[in-house]
Design an enzyme around this catalytic site. Structure first.
Site, PDB file in Angstrom:
ATOM      1  N   SER A  65       0.797  -1.222   0.000  1.00  0.00           N
ATOM      2  CA  SER A  65       0.000   0.000   0.000  1.00  0.00           C
ATOM      3  C   SER A  65       0.839   1.286   0.000  1.00  0.00           C
ATOM      4  O   SER A  65       1.571   1.543  -0.936  1.00  0.00           O
ATOM      5  CB  SER A  65      -0.945  -0.083   1.199  1.00  0.00           C
ATOM      6  N   SER A 511       2.058   1.271  15.544  1.00  0.00           N
ATOM      7  CA  SER A 511       1.579   1.054  14.177  1.00  0.00           C
ATOM      8  C   SER A 511       1.437  -0.448  13.929  1.00  0.00           C
ATOM      9  O   SER A 511       2.204  -1.252  14.459  1.00  0.00           O
ATOM     10  CB  SER A 511       2.592   1.649  13.196  1.00  0.00           C
TER      11      SER A 511
END
Ligand code: NG1
Length: 541
Positions: A65, A511
């Site tokens: 991504s 994250s």
């Protein structure tokens, strides 16, 4: 299943030892050079998942991504195009980590899974796979395909290079359409362009409302959006694609793309400070599953229209349509956000529009899960990743009312627009191309300029930073990631800092896609937001 020797020889081709994997926010995502083992085991696991689901087609997307070019990743997509069921994330992780230990432990884990899930490893299964434009993609695809050979009766359809949402869409179509239908990206273009045609016809849209510049992050979105828009004359000369060099892998997401624009709150390379009112820009990310819009105001200031702005635009639009169609009491409309949503957007939704808002942990799988509880469930992460989902009740009610001729012309038209929008929006997952068309259609219908859209509410200044820490797994959260429970005492220290700033909020979480901790801060002024992010960041280091 293969006999031991053959299995071992496939394993030895791709598996390396010593790395520990975790299925994160969007699957496995790491530096590409450590991914071969998990690609191989994902080939096996996707096959097991398809067999478990009685041969339904399961999707696999090889992408990282918005991450830098040297990263890559893989995620599994369930038959209706949604993310892999959460209980299977553990199976995927366990299998990968066993292979990372030794062949014997991989073989044992595989047998254990087959027994536990009561699978016939010789049954038929079907997998559809695609990759983004990264350099490591072909090598990782080979490792994946080798993994699928472990189970003898798997059919693998390789779509080559696609956007992530195209793969989700084609996975759902593979299960929906009759077996002999040819499943390829043409289906995607047909589906969304015909929905656009319906809306254009209904609302008299003859061209794009504004000159549109698309920053494609030098990723796969570039050729795909050109392919799609070139199929309609009305788009001719109204759009241009910049950062479209998807064949140079090192350029991917570099100084451009949705993540760069959102994080740095500035124009990407290739887009100039164009203050003409009739102009709008958007940026995709590397695999075109998210989008942000932006424009330059008359003073030449960059103004961002992010995921929160899209959620609020769709909420207002669908709320008005349901009212005109007299369906507001029958259809539940709601918005799902994460802790990263700007506080002003939440206030606008709840207090100005009166829309229910839910907050979930980061990752579209969580937002999607909550959004399907509404009849019109709008979900967007602030970074532009999101979509709208419509319930079965929505479709039935709209169809039923459309068949009933007793309502007014305006109600009838509102029903038609609602029905067409439910086809224009890719309901399986956030999709930059489909969201882009959705937003442009809404702006055309409302006759709103980017400025007008932006003026609905004013964002609180905010700052998102990344902090590198020795071990991010010690950061554990609760309350939809808005509060830390570990390291003990850190949340109290953050709260004490936040109290020193005006209209402020800050939170910290690890994250799920990068080896870092993220710090978010918002406050009444730009200086305060920056300062708060920086002092909380220092606390975390
Ligand atoms: P992590 O790395 O877990 O924060 C990021 C984004 C998510 C989501 C995923 C998947 C932020 C703050 N986080 O997750 O919203 O899009 O990547 O791509 O933008």
């Amino acid at each position: 299943m293969l006999e031991r020797k053959a299995l071992e020889s496939l394993y030895e081709k791709h598996c390396k030892r010593g790395f520990t994997y975790a299925y994160g926010t969007a699957g496995f995502r790491y530096k590409a050079d450590v991914l071969d083992t998990v690609m191989f085991t994902t080939g096996v696991l996707a096959g097991l998942r398809s067999i478990y689901l009685k041969g339904q087609t399961v999707g696999v997307m090889i992408t990282a991504s918005h991450n830098p070019p040297e990263d890559n990743g893989v995620k599994i997509v369930d038959p209706r195009g949604e993310m892999l069921e959460q209980s299977w994330e553990k199976h995927a992780t366990d299998l990968a980590n066993s292979a990372s230990q030794s062949f014997t432990s991989f073989e044992q884990k595989l047998q254990e899974l087959i027994v536990k899930l009561q699978l016939n490893s010789n049954a038929h299964g079907s997998i559809t796979v695609a990759r983004d434009s990264r350099e490591s993609g072909p090598r990782l695809l080979t490792a994946f395909k080798t993994g699928t050979l472990v189970l003898p009766n798997l059919l693998v359809l390789d779509h080559g290079v696609l956007t992530t949402p195209q793969l989700h869409f084609l996975t759902s179509k593979a299960n929906e359409l009759p077996k002999n239908t040819s499943i390829d990206e043409k289906l995607y273009y047909q589906e969304f362009l015909s929905a656009w045609d319906e809306i254009a016809e209904l609302c008299g849209i003859q061209s794009l409302p504004y000159a549109l510049t698309i920053d494609a992050a030098n990723g796969v979105g570039a050729p795909k959006v050109k392919e799609m828009l070139s199929q309609r004359e009305m788009f001719n000369n109204t759009f241009r694609v910049v950062n479209d060099d998807w064949k140079t892998p090192s350029a991917l997401n570099h100084l451009c793309g949705a993540d760069f624009v959102k994080t740095n709150q500035k124009l990407p390379q290739g887009i100039s400070n164009d203050t003409r009112a009739e102009h709008i820009n958007c940026s995709f990310d590397g695999d075109a599953d998210r989008i942000v819009f932006y424009y330059c105001d008359l003073q030449g200031q960059f103004q961002l229209l992010d995921g929160d702005k899209m959620a609020t635009l769709f909420a207002k639009f669908f709320q008005e349509l349901t009212q005109t169609a007299h369906l507001q009491d029958e259809l539940a409309l709601g918005v799902v956000q994460t802790a990263y949503a700007n506080g002003s957007s939440t206030r606008y939704l709840e207090q100005v529009l009166g829309t229910p808002v839910k907050c979930t942990p980061t990752g579209v799988k969580h937002l999607h899960h909550e959004a399907v509880k509404f009849d019109i469930g709008i979900y967007f992460e602030a970074n532009g990743h999101g979509t709208v989902v419509f319930s079965t009740k929505f479709s039935q009610l709209v169809d039923q009312k459309l068949a009933d001729a007793s309502h007014s012309t305006s109600a009838h038209k509102a029903l038609q627009i609602l029905s067409s929008f439910s086809k224009l929006i890719n309901q399986t997952v956030g999709d930059a191309i489909s969201d882009m068309l959705g937003v442009l259609a809404v702006l055309s219908i409302l006759k709103w300029s980017p400025q007008k859209w932006d003026q609905e509410y004013t964002d609180l200044p905010n700052k998102l930073i990344k902090v590198l820490v020795p071990d991010r797994t010690v950061f554990k959260t609760t309350n939809a990631e808005r509060q830390l429970v570990s390291p003990v005492g850190l949340q109290d220290q953050i709260d004490a800092l936040v109290a020193k700033f005006d209209t402020a909020r800050s939170f910290v979480r690890a994250s799920g896609t990068e080896d870092a901790v993220r710090v978010y801060a918002e406050a009444a002024t730009r200086e305060q937001a920056d300062r708060l992010a920086s002092v909380v960041g220092e606390l975390v280091e």
